[in-house]
Design a protein around this motif. Structure first.
Motif, PDB file in Angstrom:
ATOM      1  N   GLY A  86      15.781  25.854  55.344  1.00 36.72           N
ATOM      2  CA  GLY A  86      16.647  26.405  54.306  1.00 36.72           C
ATOM      3  C   GLY A  86      17.824  27.143  54.912  1.00 36.72           C
ATOM      4  N   SER A  87      17.555  28.004  55.885  1.00 34.54           N
ATOM      5  CA  SER A  87      18.632  28.762  56.518  1.00 34.54           C
ATOM      6  C   SER A  87      19.563  27.842  57.300  1.00 34.54           C
ATOM      7  CB  SER A  87      18.052  29.815  57.462  1.00 34.54           C
ATOM      8  OG  SER A  87      17.288  30.735  56.726  1.00 34.54           O
ATOM      9  N   GLN A  88      18.976  26.830  57.948  1.00 33.44           N
ATOM     10  CA  GLN A  88      19.826  25.875  58.665  1.00 33.44           C
ATOM     11  C   GLN A  88      20.796  25.190  57.717  1.00 33.44           C
ATOM     12  OE1 GLN A  88      18.200  23.082  61.447  1.00 33.44           O
ATOM     13  NE2 GLN A  88      16.420  24.351  61.802  1.00 33.44           N
ATOM     14  N   PHE A  89      20.280  24.812  56.545  1.00 35.60           N
ATOM     15  CA  PHE A  89      21.131  24.143  55.572  1.00 35.60           C
ATOM     16  C   PHE A  89      22.217  25.092  55.079  1.00 35.60           C
ATOM     17  CE2 PHE A  89      18.912  20.136  53.864  1.00 35.60           C
ATOM     18  CZ  PHE A  89      18.517  19.791  55.152  1.00 35.60           C
ATOM     19  N   ALA A  90      21.850  26.364  54.906  1.00 31.40           N
ATOM     20  CA  ALA A  90      22.830  27.326  54.416  1.00 31.40           C
ATOM     21  C   ALA A  90      23.991  27.448  55.397  1.00 31.40           C
ATOM     22  CB  ALA A  90      22.160  28.686  54.210  1.00 31.40           C
ATOM     23  N   VAL A  91      23.688  27.496  56.683  1.00 31.51           N
ATOM     24  CA  VAL A  91      24.770  27.629  57.651  1.00 31.51           C
ATOM     25  C   VAL A  91      25.621  26.358  57.671  1.00 31.51           C
ATOM     26  CG1 VAL A  91      23.853  26.826  59.879  1.00 31.51           C
ATOM     27  CG2 VAL A  91      25.221  28.848  59.810  1.00 31.51           C
ATOM     28  N   MET A  92      24.982  25.209  57.421  1.00 24.33           N
ATOM     29  CA  MET A  92      25.744  23.957  57.355  1.00 24.33           C
ATOM     30  C   MET A  92      26.681  23.951  56.157  1.00 24.33           C
ATOM     31  SD  MET A  92      22.651  21.667  58.741  1.00 24.33           S
ATOM     32  CE  MET A  92      22.802  20.158  57.880  1.00 24.33           C
ATOM     33  N   VAL A  93      26.194  24.457  55.035  1.00 22.74           N
ATOM     34  CA  VAL A  93      27.040  24.512  53.837  1.00 22.74           C
ATOM     35  C   VAL A  93      28.232  25.431  54.101  1.00 22.74           C
ATOM     36  CG1 VAL A  93      27.171  25.276  51.440  1.00 22.74           C
ATOM     37  CG2 VAL A  93      25.179  23.999  52.224  1.00 22.74           C
TER      38      VAL A  93
END
Lengths: 309, 274, 459
Positions: free
Chosen positions: B239-246
């Motif tokens: 989830g956090s990885q995706f947030a940084v990607m967004v």
């Protein structure tokens, strides 16, 4: 006046400073060109290392002559696999991405109005996403455990088509092509769209009076008139395929079993992981040669094409 | 008949657009979910309990703001340098007659062909000698070096299509070369310049291999690197990885939205005439 | 061709066995579990005082530490950071800048640092092939093994094997690394599967889990090295000889001649064809393979002892942590190896850098780091890793830590080196590539063995 390369680029810059005052029109440009000379020491350095079996810069240097090249060309199947993959990818671009882009460009031109603008904008969005994000995102999307592609296939009862996509030798390269098309489709579309926009409407009208319509109309008018654009795009596609690095590096790292190996990745791993720095430099010299030959060939293709037009 | 044809394209485009954007929608959707949700059977999952924590992690531990500003600085300077150099170079190549012109033109264009990764190690050693590692310049120089050939290539094509008459009268009036290039030619080339700006921007904004090799100081690092390193730090927290990607993707999309029209114009003008 | 220098003589088995005996004392104490431990450990305050005194200068120094542990909030990264914080507290004039990258970028960047002789002060190093390149480039500093004898450091015997080249020591190991199978007890119980102790049971377990659509074992196939450890493990189970595979790397034996190699390859082919690993194992990096296991989607995870911290990592699901167990690698029914033969080595460690601008301050911190009550104690107490030094059981160990200790304590033999790291870096790359090809395709076992022999011949 011939440029004194041997003095190195900085020396050249100084002589040219004087020349600027004398003949600015010529020096103006030569000076900037010389800013490019630093590239050449790098390549020369590479060339030098390619004749050694050094493990890494800083370790003992031992000349081996052309041994690295001989090994590379005669015995290294991985190098040839990498080259083959690049060619396959390039062909994939040319056969799939470009016709698709042209098709969409024509439709986009036909639809007109607000929709033309909206869809043009949307189709380009993936092009602005960072390759780091693209690779991580697709790795997750295609993951057989929590990725959605396999879930979607299961939902419509096509479990038999489920794959580990990037994790299987048979599907990895194709999947890579698919991701690259997803990410790069917008650029192709934009250039072809621009080309289509430049075709005068009356040509179509004249042709349709002759009874041509639909696909035939486009094969007779659009495609020939787009030829210059196609030529440039095809060259760029080949270059992109040859220089493919980041996406592969971040997703499969050349695997599984070299099925997505590309020269840049291979050379990077040889230099860094395998500590075969001399050998890696031989690869990079050969790589540059391959790129140059490819450009030369496609340039020739463009020239002859331009002559026709 | 005509309108039914158009409605057909509309629907077709709508489906394709949805398919194309779907991965991004999915990315955003799951950036609000917890790691456990990733393994559920849902294709998209409405975050009943949005994990703002993911974005907090991304913003704070991903050091988003700092890396973002670095990216802006590096990209900004690179763009300015690239535009000035490519503009002047392309002018010299199309308008001026000088010795070894075609030789230098090939030299520059070879720059497009040189695989940058092949030069990474010698580059690092040389930059080290010059004291350029661990500085913004250590990224700006190679980025510019890579962007200029492509920029020059695009601009020369465009410049050939501009009639010489404009400059000829300017030369008669005694204009200096710099005024001709920057005040007379540059505005005429605006669309093509925008294209160069945007391609350069995208290349710098997204590059990570040089960024991670040349920079050690945390204070200098750029955004793609943060995505990479964040994945190591939060390897178990998708989830956090995706947030940084967004977060990383948003600025590029915004910039694109702002310049969208000009890019199209630039490419269109270039393609029609070139 | 500059022949790769072998580190230290081969047969250290005796030394390692000795080490295990030493440790047994400690382990037995742990099994009693009541009191801490009687095994001699230095007085904490005394030795740290000794480390911080001497060369007492108040001059401000900033040291650079290059690490492969980007997660500073749990596991080994936390342990490393804790030691650093301890040191700074005792030495306020010292500042330590940590540059931490994930494993792959770390390795590449270290090469770049080596190439340019970057003045890092202390760097994490991987023993064996990778360290040997650093040694040849004269990037890391030789240290005196005599200085690290005795109770202040308490290193287990035989742990320098991968850090010694031409009789000189170039770094110190931080952990005792050995491969085990972590497994999810609940998944085994719920599906009525027996935890495998033999190869046949392992293949049975694969079938049982596959029937339930659970991935039997997770592995980080993209990184490739786990395949190497697996192969070494299986070869040993057939041959019963820890040194056989190392001899083959050195050219004293041939992969193509000893039948254990072929048998092991055949069994690996069976595992591959029965689908032991998760579906996308060839694209799974370390984190992805771990997630699959910690999220309860895979029954087993083939990984090293350095993952002891999973049991205490609060960010993992509690149900998983309660069900996490450790198993020894199964044995071959028709092989000579026994379950207590352990594939153990010392992989990760730290080294001093030659181009350091503060060699003395760096050495001081380096010694502090390896003080038995610093890294070794912190790493063990936090459950981050099994140190390469004697450690005390505190009685507060997690179940996983106890099991890991048991595995080490009960070990009857160890190779002391991982075979993929026993040759040149080129050998490692070739071997890993051979395994990649083998596991992603349908290569025959004979082809794998031939590829391994070719890799050993061409280094």
């Amino acid at each position: 006046m011939s440029p004194p390369y041997s003095q190195g680029w900085s020396g050249y810059l100084c002589t040219e400073c004087y020349a600027i005052k004398r003949r600015f029109s010529s020096s103006f440009s030569q000076v900037f060109c010389c800013l490019y000379l630093p590239f050449w020491p790098l390549i020369l350095l590479s060339g030098y290392y390619s004749l050694t079996d050094t493990l890494a810069p800083g370790t003992k240097i031992h000349m081996v002559g052309l041994q690295n090249y001989a090994d590379l060309i005669l015995h290294d199947t991985r190098f040839w696999i990498a080259l083959r993959n690049a060619v396959l990818l390039g062909i994939g671009f040319i056969v799939l991405q470009h016709p698709l882009s042209i098709f969409f460009a024509v439709l986009l031109d036909r639809i007109g109005g607000k929709a033309e603008k909206i869809f043009r904008t949307i189709f380009f969005i993936p092009c602005v996403i960072s390759v780091v994000v693209i690779s991580k995102m697709w790795l997750s999307l295609l993951d057989p455990t929590f990725g959605i592609l396999n879930k979607l296939l299961a939902a419509v009862g096509l479990e038999s088509l489920q794959h580990a996509w990037l994790g299987e030798s048979s599907t990895a390269l194709g999947t890579m092509l698919f991701i690259l098309i997803w990410a790069g489709f917008g650029w192709g579309l934009l250039f072809y769209y621009a080309g289509v926009k430049g075709i005068p409407e009356d040509l179509y009208e004249a042709a349709s009076l002759d009874g041509a319509s639909g696909l035939k109309l486009h094969l007779r008018i659009t495609v020939p008139l787009l030829k210059p654009v196609i030529a440039v795009q095809v060259t760029l596609a080949m270059i992109t395929a040859l220089k493919q690095m980041e996406l592969v590096f971040l997703t499969t790292n050349g695997g599984p079993g070299d099925s997505t190996q590309f020269i840049a990745v291979y050379l990077y791993n040889k230099a860094f992981s395998a500590s075969q720095y001399g050998y890696a430099n031989a690869i990079s010299i050969l790589f540059i040669v391959v790129c140059l030959v490819a450009t030369y060939l496609s340039n020739k293709f463009i020239r002859s094409d331009a002559a026709e037009a | 008949m005509r309108s039914r044809y158009k409605t057909g394209i509309w629907i077709f485009f709508l489906i394709v657009a949805l398919l194309q954007l779907f991965p991004l929608i999915w990315l955003v959707d799951f950036s609000f979910n917890s790691s456990a949700d990733f393994y559920s059977d849902h294709i998209l999952k409405w975050p009943t309990d949005p994990q703002w924590q993911n974005y907090k992690n991304a913003w704070i531990d991903g050091k988003f703001l700092k890396y973002f500003l670095n990216s802006v600085l590096v990209s900004g300077v690179t763009i300015v340098l690239t535009v000035v150099l490519s503009l002047t170079l392309s002018y010299a190549f199309t308008r001026m007659q000088w010795r070894m012109r075609s030789f230098f033109f090939s030299v520059i264009l070879l720059g497009i062909m040189i695989p940058i990764h092949a030069t990474l190690l010698p580059n690092f050693a040389i930059f080290k000698q010059l004291g350029l590692t661990d500085s913004y310049l250590g990224l700006i120089l190679p980025y510019t070096a890579v962007s200029v050939p492509l920029g020059t290539f695009m601009l020369t094509g465009f410049l050939r299509s501009i009639p010489k008459a404009v400059e000829e009268s300017a030369v008669m009036d005694g204009c200096s070369i710099y005024r001709i290039v920057f005040q007379i030619i540059a505005p005429l080339m605006a669309p093509a310049l925008v294209t160069v700006v945007v391609t350069t921007f995208l290349n710098c904004w997204n590059e990570f291999i040089m960024a991670s090799t040349f920079l050690s100081k945390d204070a200098l690092k750029t955004l793609p690197f943060s995505v990479m390193n964040f994945a190591g730090q939060y390897s178990s927290d998708y989830g956090s990885q995706f947030a940084v990607m967004v977060l990383t993707s948003v600025p590029a999309i915004v910039i694109y939205a702002l310049f969208n029209e000009q890019i199209t114009k630039g490419v269109t003008a270039g393609a029609v005439k070139g | 061709m500059a022949k790769h220098k072998k580190w230290s003589g081969l047969t250290a088995t005796a030394a390692v066995l000795a080490s295990v005996t030493v440790l047994s004392a400690c382990g037995n104490n742990g099994n009693n579990n009541a009191a801490g431990s009687a095994s001699a450990s230095p007085n904490a305050s005394a030795s740290s005082g000794a480390a911080s005194s001497g060369a007492a200068s108040n001059e401000k120094v900033t040291l650079r530490l290059f690490s492969n542990l980007p997660d500073r909030k749990s596991g080994q990264g936390l342990a490393e950071q804790t030691v650093i914080d301890n040191y700074i507290k005792e030495n306020p004039n010292v500042k330590i800048d940590v540059e931490a990258l994930a494993e792959e970028p770390f390795k590449n960047k270290l090469k770049a640092y080596m190439a340019s002789n970057e003045p890092v002060d202390i760097t994490m190093v991987h023993g064996g092939a990778e360290l040997s390149t650093l040694v040849q480039a004269n990037y890391v500093k030789a240290i005196d093994p005599a200085a690290y004898e005795g109770e202040q450091f308490n290193f287990l015997p035989g742990v320098y094997k991968s850090f010694t080249f031409d009789g000189k020591l170039y770094g110190l190991p931080r952990n005792s690394d050995y491969e085990v199978i972590y497994y999810n007890k609940k998944l085994f119980d719920d599906n009525g599967v027996k935890v495998p102790t033999t190869f046949t049971e392992l293949t049975d377990a694969i079938k049982a889990f596959r029937a339930k659509k659970i991935a039997p074992m997770s592995i980080n196939g993209k990184d490739l090295w786990s395949f190497g450890e697996l192969y070494q493990n299986i070869v040993q189970r057939y041959s019963g000889d820890q040194n056989l595979i190392l001899d083959a790397v050195e050219g004293k034996k041939k992969f193509t001649e000893d039948e254990s190699f072929l048998k092991a390859a055949q069994y690996m082919a069976q595992l591959r064809d029965d689908k032991l690993f998760q579906d996308a194992f060839m694209t799974a990096d370390y984190g992805a393979s771990q997630n699959l296991f910690t999220q309860g989607k895979a029954a087993m995870w083939y990984m090293g002892s350095w993952e002891a911290g999973m049991a205490t990592n609060a960010s993992l699901p509690e149900e998983f942590r309660n069900n996490l167990q450790v198993a020894k690698f199964p044995i071959a029914e028709d092989g000579k190896g026994v379950a207590t033969d352990l594939i153990a080595w010392n992989g990760g460690g730290y080294a001093l850098v030659n181009s350091s601008k503060h060699p003395e301050a760096a050495k001081k911190f380096f010694d502090y780091l390896f003080n038995a009550n610093q890294w070794a104690k912190v790493a063990w107490d936090t459950g981050a890793a099994v140190p390469a030094q004697k450690y005390e059981l505190t009685g507060k160990e997690s179940e996983v830590q106890k099991q890991l200790t048991d595995v080490l304590v009960q070990a009857t033999s160890t190779p002391g080196a991982s075979f993929i790291d026993y040759g040149t870096p080129k050998f490692k790359d070739d071997v890993q590539n051979a395994f990649g090809k083998f596991f992603s395709g349908s290569q025959k076992p004979e082809e794998l063995v031939a590829a391994l022999q070719a890799a050993a011949d061409s280094q």
